[in-house]
Design an enzyme around this catalytic site. Structure first.
Site, PDB file in Angstrom:
ATOM      1  N   GLY A  52     -19.467   5.696  22.600  1.00 33.70           N
ATOM      2  CA  GLY A  52     -20.329   4.509  22.523  1.00 33.70           C
ATOM      3  C   GLY A  52     -19.492   3.329  22.957  1.00 33.70           C
ATOM      4  O   GLY A  52     -18.827   3.401  23.988  1.00 33.70           O
ATOM      5  N   SER A  54     -16.468   1.139  21.507  1.00 31.35           N
ATOM      6  CA  SER A  54     -15.545   1.180  20.364  1.00 31.35           C
ATOM      7  C   SER A  54     -15.464  -0.152  19.617  1.00 31.35           C
ATOM      8  O   SER A  54     -15.314  -0.172  18.389  1.00 31.35           O
ATOM      9  CB  SER A  54     -14.152   1.640  20.805  1.00 31.35           C
ATOM     10  OG  SER A  54     -13.660   0.817  21.824  1.00 31.35           O
ATOM     11  N   CYS A  84     -14.367  10.073  23.229  1.00 35.07           N
ATOM     12  CA  CYS A  84     -14.433   8.850  24.041  1.00 35.07           C
ATOM     13  C   CYS A  84     -14.198   7.609  23.171  1.00 35.07           C
ATOM     14  O   CYS A  84     -13.084   7.425  22.690  1.00 35.07           O
ATOM     15  CB  CYS A  84     -15.747   8.813  24.809  1.00 35.07           C
ATOM     16  SG  CYS A  84     -15.633   7.775  26.269  1.00 35.07           S
ATOM     17  N   ARG A 115      -8.042   1.683  26.973  1.00 33.61           N
ATOM     18  CA  ARG A 115      -9.502   1.746  27.138  1.00 33.61           C
ATOM     19  C   ARG A 115      -9.861   1.688  28.629  1.00 33.61           C
ATOM     20  O   ARG A 115      -9.157   1.079  29.417  1.00 33.61           O
ATOM     21  CB  ARG A 115     -10.170   0.582  26.403  1.00 33.61           C
ATOM     22  CG  ARG A 115     -10.141   0.752  24.901  1.00 33.61           C
ATOM     23  CD  ARG A 115     -10.798  -0.414  24.220  1.00 33.61           C
ATOM     24  NE  ARG A 115     -12.222  -0.474  24.483  1.00 33.61           N
ATOM     25  CZ  ARG A 115     -12.992  -1.523  24.170  1.00 33.61           C
ATOM     26  NH1 ARG A 115     -12.470  -2.570  23.582  1.00 33.61           N
ATOM     27  NH2 ARG A 115     -14.277  -1.498  24.440  1.00 33.61           N
ATOM     28  N   ILE A 143     -16.798   9.106  31.152  1.00 33.81           N
ATOM     29  CA  ILE A 143     -17.659   7.931  31.360  1.00 33.81           C
ATOM     30  C   ILE A 143     -16.957   6.713  30.745  1.00 33.81           C
ATOM     31  O   ILE A 143     -16.842   6.626  29.528  1.00 33.81           O
ATOM     32  CB  ILE A 143     -19.042   8.125  30.705  1.00 33.81           C
ATOM     33  CG1 ILE A 143     -19.714   9.405  31.219  1.00 33.81           C
ATOM     34  CG2 ILE A 143     -19.932   6.901  30.947  1.00 33.81           C
ATOM     35  CD1 ILE A 143     -20.926   9.847  30.407  1.00 33.81           C
ATOM     36  N   HIS A 179     -16.727  13.824  27.179  1.00 31.71           N
ATOM     37  CA  HIS A 179     -17.960  14.030  26.390  1.00 31.71           C
ATOM     38  C   HIS A 179     -18.390  15.496  26.363  1.00 31.71           C
ATOM     39  O   HIS A 179     -19.258  15.886  27.150  1.00 31.71           O
ATOM     40  CB  HIS A 179     -19.090  13.186  26.995  1.00 31.71           C
ATOM     41  CG  HIS A 179     -18.926  11.723  26.792  1.00 31.71           C
ATOM     42  ND1 HIS A 179     -19.398  11.075  25.676  1.00 31.71           N
ATOM     43  CD2 HIS A 179     -18.314  10.790  27.546  1.00 31.71           C
ATOM     44  CE1 HIS A 179     -19.102   9.796  25.744  1.00 31.71           C
ATOM     45  NE2 HIS A 179     -18.441   9.586  26.870  1.00 31.71           N
ATOM     46  N   GLU A 181     -20.247  16.875  24.331  1.00 34.37           N
ATOM     47  CA  GLU A 181     -21.605  16.984  23.763  1.00 34.37           C
ATOM     48  C   GLU A 181     -22.697  16.902  24.823  1.00 34.37           C
ATOM     49  O   GLU A 181     -23.848  17.174  24.530  1.00 34.37           O
ATOM     50  CB  GLU A 181     -21.811  15.901  22.681  1.00 34.37           C
ATOM     51  CG  GLU A 181     -22.022  14.478  23.168  1.00 34.37           C
ATOM     52  CD  GLU A 181     -20.751  13.768  23.630  1.00 34.37           C
ATOM     53  OE1 GLU A 181     -19.677  14.408  23.676  1.00 34.37           O
ATOM     54  OE2 GLU A 181     -20.842  12.578  23.981  1.00 34.37           O
TER      55      GLU A 181
HETATM   56  N1  GLN Z   1     -15.200   2.379  27.240  1.00 35.11           N
HETATM   57  C1  GLN Z   1     -15.793   2.556  25.947  1.00 35.11           C
HETATM   58  C2  GLN Z   1     -14.933   1.901  24.870  1.00 35.11           C
HETATM   59  O1  GLN Z   1     -13.768   1.654  25.047  1.00 35.11           O
HETATM   60  C3  GLN Z   1     -15.978   4.022  25.623  1.00 35.11           C
HETATM   61  C4  GLN Z   1     -17.014   4.628  26.534  1.00 35.11           C
HETATM   62  C5  GLN Z   1     -17.671   5.860  25.998  1.00 35.11           C
HETATM   63  O2  GLN Z   1     -17.599   6.156  24.797  1.00 35.11           O
HETATM   64  N2  GLN Z   1     -18.370   6.553  26.856  1.00 35.11           N
HETATM   65  O3  GLN Z   1     -15.445   1.634  23.836  1.00 35.11           O
END
Ligand code: GLN
Length: 196
Positions: A52, A54, A84, A115, A143, A179, A181
């Site tokens: 998601g 962070s 992620c 990140r 992603i 990911h 999932e």
């Molecule tokens: N780039 C997002 C972050 O640092 C993580 C992206 C993801 O969970 N797909 O929060």
């Protein structure tokens, strides 16, 4: 077996589905519960921190009192999977934090993360990944993925992309930059359920 998926934001439904499928494939009994508030984590046998955003996840988890509960659970040996953004949350440090203005991470795993290490949303990619202890050619989808740039002594790197570690385990904690999932390959979810 009760598995809690932190359901504040992000890829919650995908993890719930993947875990349900894994449990049924293993013919074992288990319940998956979505966690939005404090008070539920202490009853869980395992916790999943989905991807998601962070920064948003960290802010809300601390505000709701969930963050402290996860720290306690992780310390007492409850298996925790972070994917992620979930990997970022498990870390001790991120590059964004060094620049200031970021909420505290859980600091449950002795890893430092970068990140968005592979670029923006449009730079997303899938790569067949060899994951130690899990198998070859896992279809790993990245992603806006973070990367692990430093691992403490107790951390085992499980997979790499170029210079970066993208999967790692420290005892009861499993961190994945990609990911699992959202693919139909359930090997990593099976690996996690075996940890429980
Ligand atoms: N780039 C997002 C972050 O640092 C993580 C992206 C993801 O969970 N797909 O929060």
């Amino acid at each position: 077996m009760l598995i809690g998926v932190i359901a504040i934001q992000g890829n919650v439904a995908e993890h719930v589905n993947a875990l349900e499928r894994t449990i049924s494939e293993r013919n074992c009994h288990g319940t998956i519960t979505r966690i939005k508030h404090s008070g539920l984590v202490p009853d869980c046998d395992a916790i999943v921190l989905p991807g998601g955003e962070s920064t948003t996840l960290a802010r809300l988890m601390w505000r709701e009192g969930i963050a402290t509960e996860i720290q306690c659970a992780a310390e007492s040996g409850v298996p925790v999977l972070g994917t992620c953004a979930g990997l970022v949350l498990l870390a001790v440090r991120s590059d964004a934090q060094r620049e200031g203005a970021e909420p505290h991470l859980l600091g449950a795993m002795d890893i430092e993360v970068k990140r968005n290490a592979f670029g923006r949303q449009c730079d997303s990619f899938e790569v067949p990944l060899d994951v130690a202890g899990v198998g070859d050619a896992f279809p790993a989808v990245f992603i806006r993925a973070p990367a692990i740039v430093q691992c403490g002594r107790a951390v085992s790197p499980l997979a790499r992309v170029g210079e970066y570690v993208v999967a790692a385990q420290e005892g009861n904690m499993l961190a994945l930059a990609f990911h699992p999932e959202i693919t139909s390959d359930m090997r990593l979810h099976h690996y996690f359920v075996e940890m429980i």
